[in-house]
Design an enzyme around this catalytic site. Structure first.
Site, PDB file in Angstrom:
ATOM      1  N   THR A  34       6.784  -4.683   8.621  1.00  0.00           N
ATOM      2  CA  THR A  34       7.145  -3.271   8.842  1.00  0.00           C
ATOM      3  C   THR A  34       6.228  -2.634   9.881  1.00  0.00           C
ATOM      4  OG1 THR A  34       7.884  -3.104   6.542  1.00  0.00           O
ATOM      5  CG2 THR A  34       7.419  -1.032   7.681  1.00  0.00           C
ATOM      6  N   VAL A  35       4.903  -2.699   9.635  1.00  0.00           N
ATOM      7  CA  VAL A  35       3.974  -1.987  10.522  1.00  0.00           C
ATOM      8  C   VAL A  35       3.803  -2.757  11.840  1.00  0.00           C
ATOM      9  CG1 VAL A  35       1.691  -0.956  10.731  1.00  0.00           C
ATOM     10  CG2 VAL A  35       2.796  -1.051   8.491  1.00  0.00           C
TER      11      VAL A  35
ATOM     12  N   ALA B   6       0.847 -13.382  15.296  1.00  0.00           N
ATOM     13  CA  ALA B   6       1.051 -14.405  14.267  1.00  0.00           C
ATOM     14  C   ALA B   6       1.860 -13.823  13.123  1.00  0.00           C
ATOM     15  CB  ALA B   6      -0.291 -14.913  13.740  1.00  0.00           C
TER      16      ALA B   6
ATOM     17  N   ARG C 252       3.990 -15.371   9.231  1.00  0.00           N
ATOM     18  CA  ARG C 252       4.175 -16.553   8.378  1.00  0.00           C
ATOM     19  C   ARG C 252       5.267 -17.441   8.965  1.00  0.00           C
ATOM     20  NH1 ARG C 252       3.640 -13.774   2.898  1.00  0.00           N
ATOM     21  NH2 ARG C 252       5.256 -12.566   3.931  1.00  0.00           N
TER      22      ARG C 252
ATOM     23  N   LYS D  76      -5.767  -0.949   3.596  1.00  0.00           N
ATOM     24  CA  LYS D  76      -6.685  -0.144   2.748  1.00  0.00           C
ATOM     25  C   LYS D  76      -7.305  -0.959   1.636  1.00  0.00           C
ATOM     26  CE  LYS D  76      -2.268   0.349   2.113  1.00  0.00           C
ATOM     27  NZ  LYS D  76      -1.091   1.107   2.382  1.00  0.00           N
TER      28      LYS D  76
ATOM     29  N   GLU E  81      -7.613   3.905  10.865  1.00  0.00           N
ATOM     30  CA  GLU E  81      -6.932   5.194  10.670  1.00  0.00           C
ATOM     31  C   GLU E  81      -5.669   5.049   9.815  1.00  0.00           C
ATOM     32  OE1 GLU E  81      -7.739   8.611  11.952  1.00  0.00           O
ATOM     33  OE2 GLU E  81      -6.417   8.644  10.217  1.00  0.00           O
TER      34      GLU E  81
ATOM     35  N   ILE F 199      -0.791  10.335   9.437  1.00  0.00           N
ATOM     36  CA  ILE F 199      -1.667  11.530   9.519  1.00  0.00           C
ATOM     37  C   ILE F 199      -3.051  11.089  10.013  1.00  0.00           C
ATOM     38  CG2 ILE F 199      -2.674  13.473   8.262  1.00  0.00           C
ATOM     39  CD1 ILE F 199      -0.681  12.924   6.003  1.00  0.00           C
TER      40      ILE F 199
ATOM     41  N   GLY G 186      10.759   0.247   3.549  1.00  0.00           N
ATOM     42  CA  GLY G 186       9.501  -0.339   4.050  1.00  0.00           C
ATOM     43  C   GLY G 186       8.265   0.451   3.638  1.00  0.00           C
TER      44      GLY G 186
ATOM     45  N   LYS H  59      -7.162   4.200  -1.134  1.00  0.00           N
ATOM     46  CA  LYS H  59      -7.261   5.250  -0.106  1.00  0.00           C
ATOM     47  C   LYS H  59      -8.306   6.293  -0.494  1.00  0.00           C
ATOM     48  CE  LYS H  59      -2.462   4.560   1.260  1.00  0.00           C
ATOM     49  NZ  LYS H  59      -1.084   4.865   0.893  1.00  0.00           N
TER      50      LYS H  59
END
Ligand code: NDP
Ligand code: HSE
Length: 437
Positions: A15-16, A45, A47, A106, A130, A137, A188, A206
């Site tokens: 997703t990210v 990279a 999987r 995190k 971040e 945010i 996601g 977090k």
């Protein structure tokens, strides 16, 4: 642009990672104008390197993330695999290889950040994170840099997009917990293991990070009191609304004279508060600081592009810092490593809040009196009581109580006595009330 491009290695194309590829390609020109040189994605990279992914010109995709971390051409490694291992080993190897690191992980920072930052400081490289808190945010930058002049007193926030999405869908649309969670996963927002979201672990990760950068204390994930949202029912959401509140999953950290309080749990928040109106995948963090007063940071807390926005902002910061002296960079945890203060982390029993209680009680004389007597013996005063008429033929009734503030230890003792009463059935639902005044 006169400087050479900087080559990036990306670990993880989910997703990210997919969002980062997209933003780097779409905004390449603007990013280069801001960073002072081109940021080029050299290799990545995943999987399964053969899976169809977002396109990026000239990008090679490996199955082995260590090949990326060991590539001498790569100057910055972006870790978006998630989890503790092999992410920890990869990040430490990147640092040992003299590479800067950007991560959204995190769990990794909250649990191994002390070790990782010490290694980064020894090697003179940056680890930027971040995206680890609050999705898109820029809350780390706001606290670490924007509020650097202040003594921060406390902060409170909705810091998990998935649980906020689920609670909002249940309240607004009457969706079931399971259906709303499935939707958050499809979008996601959820962690690879969604129990991290539901049980409050992701929010605890977090909050660990926020408390460290706000108060200058080490990362102490194991000292965060953690409750999730699994026990919240549609009835609780409705009763809370009747009383003028909304139920949110809240992270709360305060620096007091005796130490640092860190807790994540569902909480009733007055419905007129801004935080009570943060819905869906949105996150918000309220920071109370001595000079500026109260400030609020609001935005999307999860999702591909919002999170990529934070990751790429870190990349730009790192690239800008390549020309600065490492000893003059912003410290990882906001305070200089030698100034981190080992203030004790407080036990939850020492915390004082008001409470919402929901009990299943027999509808007969004396039961409510016995409950209030137990509360009175612990000096817990009651602000409001709702006793719903039982449906015809039903012998049990829901009793909702709103109390004034009391120490957690007293409430725990009172609840054990109440749950042992003859006329009370099952465990009580107990949700803390935060007025955020
Ligand atoms: P995904 O599960 O969507 O993506 C993980 C990626 O890592 C996949 O591409 C996967 O490969 C790859 N991967 C997993 N294990 C390995 C391995 N051993 N070697 C190589 N590649 C591997 O996760 P997300 O993108 O959602 O999350 C990534 C990180 O960002 C996590 O730390 C998460 O907590 C954090 N985060 C996520 C947010 C979100 O909204 N999703 C928001 C903020 C932070 P493959 O594709 O082949 O399966
Ligand atoms: N699973 C996390 C959330 C992703 O829902 O908030 C963003 O950190």
């Amino acid at each position: 642009m006169s400087l050479e491009p900087v080559d990036i290695g990306l670990l993880g194309l989910g997703t990210v990672g997919g969002g980062v590829v997209h933003v780097l390609a779409r905004n390449a020109r603007e990013i280069a104008r801001r960073a002072g040189r081109e940021i080029r994605l050299l290799r990545a990279a995943a999987r399964d390197p053969a899976k169809r992914r977002a396109e990026y010109p000239g990008l090679t995709i490996d199955g082995d993330p260590f090949a990326v971390v060991d590539d001498p051409r790569v100057a910055v490694v972006v870790e978006l695999i998630g989890g503790l291992e092999p992410a920890r080993e990869l990040v430490l190897r990147a640092i040992a290889n003299g590479k800067h690191v950007v991560t959204a992980n995190k769990a990794l920072i909250a649990q191994h950040g002390n070790e990782i930052f010490a290694a980064a400081e020894a090697r003179g490289v940056t680890v930027a994170f971040e995206a680890a808190v609050g999705g898109g945010i820029p809350i780390i930058k706001a606290i670490r840099e924007g509020l650097a002049a202040n003594h921060i007193e406390w902060l409170a926030g909705i810091i998990n997009g998935t649980t906020n999405f689920v609670l909002s869908r249940m309240r607004e649309r009457g969706e079931s917990f399971a259906a709303a969670l499935a939707e958050a996963q499809a979008l996601g927002y959820a962690e690879a293991d969604p129990t991290f979201d539901i049980e409050g672990v992701d929010a605890a990760h977090k909050l660990t990070i926020l408390a460290s950068i706000a108060f200058g204390v080490p990362l102490r994930f194991d000292r965060v009191y953690t409750e999730g949202v699994a026990q919240i029912t549609e009835d609780d959401l409705r009763y809370a609304e009747t009383l003028g509140y909304r139920i949110k999953h809240l992270g709360f950290a305060r620096r007091g004279p005796d130490g640092v309080e860190m807790r994540v749990h569902p909480a009733l928040i007055p419905d007129r508060c801004l935080l009570a109106n943060v819905d869906g995948v949105m996150n918000a963090v309220l920071v109370k600081a001595d000079a500026v007063g109260t400030t609020l940071y609001y935005g999307p807390g999860a999702g591909a592009l919002p999170t990529a926005s934070a990751v790429v902002a870190d990349l730009i910061d790192v690239v800008r810092s390549l020309t600065t002296d490492p000893t003059n960079r912003v410290p990882h945890l906001a305070f200089q490593p030698s100034a981190i203060d080992d203030a004790p982390a407080l036990d939850i029993d020492a915390v004082e809040t008001a409470y919402y209680l929901r009990l299943s009680a027999e509808d007969r004389p004396g039961v409510l009196a016995a409950i209030t007597q137990i509360l009175g013996a612990e000096e817990i005063s009651i602000e409001a009581v709702i006793q719903k008429e039982p449906p015809a033929g039903a012998a049990r009734v829901s009793v909702i109580l709103l109390t004034h503030r009391v120490r957690e230890a007293r409430m725990r003792r009172a609840l054990s006595a109440i749950e042992a009463l003859d006329g009370v059935h099952g465990p009580a639902t107990r949700i803390r009330v935060e007025t955020l005044a």
